[in-house]
Design a protein around this motif. Structure first.
Motif, PDB file in Angstrom:
ATOM      1  N   ASP A   1       0.890  -1.209   0.020  1.00  0.00           N
ATOM      2  CA  ASP A   1       0.008   0.038   0.174  1.00  0.00           C
ATOM      3  C   ASP A   1       0.869   1.175  -0.006  1.00  0.00           C
ATOM      4  O   ASP A   1       1.738   1.384   0.891  1.00  0.00           O
ATOM      5  CB  ASP A   1      -0.806   0.090   1.207  1.00  0.00           C
ATOM      6  CG  ASP A   1      -2.155   1.032   1.312  1.00  0.00           C
ATOM      7  OD1 ASP A   1      -1.744   1.798   0.379  1.00  0.00           O
ATOM      8  OD2 ASP A   1      -3.058   1.067   1.663  1.00  0.00           O
TER       9      ASP A   1
ATOM     10  N   GLU B   1      -6.734  -0.402  11.294  1.00  0.00           N
ATOM     11  CA  GLU B   1      -7.511  -0.509  10.053  1.00  0.00           C
ATOM     12  C   GLU B   1      -7.185  -1.850   9.233  1.00  0.00           C
ATOM     13  O   GLU B   1      -7.967  -2.772   9.059  1.00  0.00           O
ATOM     14  CB  GLU B   1      -7.589   0.626   9.196  1.00  0.00           C
ATOM     15  CG  GLU B   1      -7.972   1.969   9.677  1.00  0.00           C
ATOM     16  CD  GLU B   1      -7.866   3.124   8.935  1.00  0.00           C
ATOM     17  OE1 GLU B   1      -7.281   2.779   7.846  1.00  0.00           O
ATOM     18  OE2 GLU B   1      -8.534   4.070   9.241  1.00  0.00           O
ATOM     19  N   GLN B   2      -5.861  -2.144   9.000  1.00  0.00           N
ATOM     20  CA  GLN B   2      -5.519  -3.013   8.387  1.00  0.00           C
ATOM     21  C   GLN B   2      -5.698  -4.549   9.239  1.00  0.00           C
ATOM     22  O   GLN B   2      -6.125  -5.466   8.595  1.00  0.00           O
ATOM     23  CB  GLN B   2      -4.103  -3.025   8.373  1.00  0.00           C
ATOM     24  CG  GLN B   2      -3.344  -2.049   7.168  1.00  0.00           C
ATOM     25  CD  GLN B   2      -4.136  -2.282   5.745  1.00  0.00           C
ATOM     26  OE1 GLN B   2      -4.151  -3.712   5.204  1.00  0.00           O
ATOM     27  NE2 GLN B   2      -4.491  -1.463   5.169  1.00  0.00           N
ATOM     28  N   GLU B   3      -5.678  -4.576  10.680  1.00  0.00           N
ATOM     29  CA  GLU B   3      -5.884  -5.678  11.093  1.00  0.00           C
ATOM     30  C   GLU B   3      -7.484  -6.013  11.182  1.00  0.00           C
ATOM     31  O   GLU B   3      -7.856  -7.046  11.202  1.00  0.00           O
ATOM     32  CB  GLU B   3      -5.432  -5.509  12.668  1.00  0.00           C
ATOM     33  CG  GLU B   3      -3.888  -5.450  13.148  1.00  0.00           C
ATOM     34  CD  GLU B   3      -3.526  -5.158  14.291  1.00  0.00           C
ATOM     35  OE1 GLU B   3      -4.540  -4.904  15.185  1.00  0.00           O
ATOM     36  OE2 GLU B   3      -2.359  -5.177  14.700  1.00  0.00           O
ATOM     37  N   GLU B   4      -8.122  -4.857  11.235  1.00  0.00           N
ATOM     38  CA  GLU B   4      -9.721  -5.096  11.134  1.00  0.00           C
ATOM     39  C   GLU B   4     -10.094  -5.631   9.725  1.00  0.00           C
ATOM     40  O   GLU B   4     -10.799  -6.515   9.576  1.00  0.00           O
ATOM     41  CB  GLU B   4     -10.421  -3.745  11.240  1.00  0.00           C
ATOM     42  CG  GLU B   4     -10.342  -3.090  12.951  1.00  0.00           C
ATOM     43  CD  GLU B   4     -10.930  -1.774  12.933  1.00  0.00           C
ATOM     44  OE1 GLU B   4     -11.254  -1.098  11.800  1.00  0.00           O
ATOM     45  OE2 GLU B   4     -11.002  -1.360  14.089  1.00  0.00           O
ATOM     46  N   LYS B   5      -9.381  -5.089   8.800  1.00  0.00           N
ATOM     47  CA  LYS B   5      -9.766  -5.721   7.347  1.00  0.00           C
ATOM     48  C   LYS B   5      -9.373  -7.272   7.436  1.00  0.00           C
ATOM     49  O   LYS B   5     -10.032  -7.772   6.954  1.00  0.00           O
ATOM     50  CB  LYS B   5      -9.054  -4.933   6.299  1.00  0.00           C
ATOM     51  CG  LYS B   5      -9.344  -3.302   6.089  1.00  0.00           C
ATOM     52  CD  LYS B   5      -8.709  -2.715   5.059  1.00  0.00           C
ATOM     53  CE  LYS B   5      -9.125  -1.352   4.815  1.00  0.00           C
ATOM     54  NZ  LYS B   5      -8.592  -0.605   3.839  1.00  0.00           N
ATOM     55  N   LEU B   6      -8.162  -7.428   7.742  1.00  0.00           N
ATOM     56  CA  LEU B   6      -7.833  -8.797   7.750  1.00  0.00           C
ATOM     57  C   LEU B   6      -8.697  -9.746   8.766  1.00  0.00           C
ATOM     58  O   LEU B   6      -9.022 -11.103   8.237  1.00  0.00           O
ATOM     59  CB  LEU B   6      -6.239  -8.958   8.391  1.00  0.00           C
ATOM     60  CG  LEU B   6      -5.081  -8.549   7.462  1.00  0.00           C
ATOM     61  CD1 LEU B   6      -3.927  -8.479   8.202  1.00  0.00           C
ATOM     62  CD2 LEU B   6      -5.053  -9.164   6.075  1.00  0.00           C
TER      63      LEU B   6
ATOM     64  N   ALA C   1     -11.957  -9.370   9.324  1.00  0.00           N
ATOM     65  CA  ALA C   1     -13.231  -9.503   8.696  1.00  0.00           C
ATOM     66  C   ALA C   1     -12.810 -10.179   7.395  1.00  0.00           C
ATOM     67  O   ALA C   1     -13.785 -11.006   6.929  1.00  0.00           O
ATOM     68  CB  ALA C   1     -13.601  -7.839   8.401  1.00  0.00           C
ATOM     69  N   LYS C   2     -11.800 -10.283   6.554  1.00  0.00           N
ATOM     70  CA  LYS C   2     -11.675 -11.216   5.611  1.00  0.00           C
ATOM     71  C   LYS C   2     -11.677 -12.601   6.038  1.00  0.00           C
ATOM     72  O   LYS C   2     -11.916 -13.486   5.545  1.00  0.00           O
ATOM     73  CB  LYS C   2     -10.324 -10.700   4.744  1.00  0.00           C
ATOM     74  CG  LYS C   2     -10.053 -11.303   3.463  1.00  0.00           C
ATOM     75  CD  LYS C   2      -8.906 -10.938   2.910  1.00  0.00           C
ATOM     76  CE  LYS C   2      -8.725 -11.613   1.685  1.00  0.00           C
ATOM     77  NZ  LYS C   2      -7.513 -11.208   0.828  1.00  0.00           N
TER      78      LYS C   2
END
Length: 223
Positions: free
Chosen positions: A2, A198-203, A205-206
């Protein structure tokens, strides 16, 4: 990778183990700077009638100020030695922070070192020289005579007062730059922490979504 992550870490990334030494080096800079500002504040009552008031300064005041400056210049050798040690501690703090510098160090600490050096130059060329002239009493009989390079008694004392003011402004600039560096690094650290969260939350959720998809597929095969 990113690009946002690259831009953030490019301004804040530092070698590991530097945070502790960096904070101690900052203390080595701020401590002497505040010490010098305290000395200049002690001189402010003497400088104020010469620079900051429109009232006519009585001649007796110049006699009193001259006696005070002679007393300061004739202080025991331990006094200037302590002062010079404090100056050296400030330079040592800058050298520690500028060893393998980051982008933030080059910007803030480089400018702070320049101001600190200007302050030392003002001290050596104006204040020390002025104290020697006052002690020896080698004033020029005709103030402003460029051929002699010396000023009259009143003008020499005003130059000393103005030098103290300039030195105080330079030292305040050092403190402002150090505070600005702390704020910039704190802001970058908050941005990095926010981005990682934010990256941890996205991971998370994924992974949760992929886990649910695998569970549904397995149940269909079992049927």
């Amino acid at each position: 990778m990113d690009p946002r992550k690259v831009s953030i870490f490019s301004t804040y990334d530092k070698p590991k183990g530097r945070s502790g030494s960096g904070s101690f080096a900052t203390f080595m800079i701020i401590g002497p700077t505040c010490f010098f500002l305290g000395i200049l504040f002690a001189f402010f009552p003497y400088d104020y009638p010469l620079l900051w008031t429109s009232a006519v300064t009585p001649l007796e005041y110049y006699d009193f100020l001259e006696a005070h400056l002679k007393f300061m210049h004739a202080s025991p050798p331990i006094i200037p030695r302590i002062l010079h040690i404090a100056v050296s501690i400030g330079f040592l703090g800058f050298f520690i922070k500028l060893f393998k510098p980051s982008e933030s160090n080059l910007l803030f600490d480089g400018a702070s070192l320049a101001l600190y050096t200007i302050g030392v130059i003002v001290y050596v060329t104006n204040i020390v020289k002025g104290l020697r002239i006052v002690t020896l009493g080698t004033y020029n009989a005709t103030p402003g005579d460029a051929s002699e390079g010396l000023l009259g008694r009143e003008d020499s004392l005003r130059v000393l007062a103005a030098s103290n003011t300039i030195l105080a402004l330079v030292l305040v600039g050092v403190l402002v730059l150090q505070a600005g560096q702390w704020y910039a690094e704190r802001k970058d650290a908050d941005e990095v922490e926010k981005f990682e969260r934010e990256q941890e939350e996205k991971l998370a959720a994924k992974s949760h979504k992929n886990g649910g998809h695998v569970t549904r597929s397995a149940s269909k095969k079992k049927q």
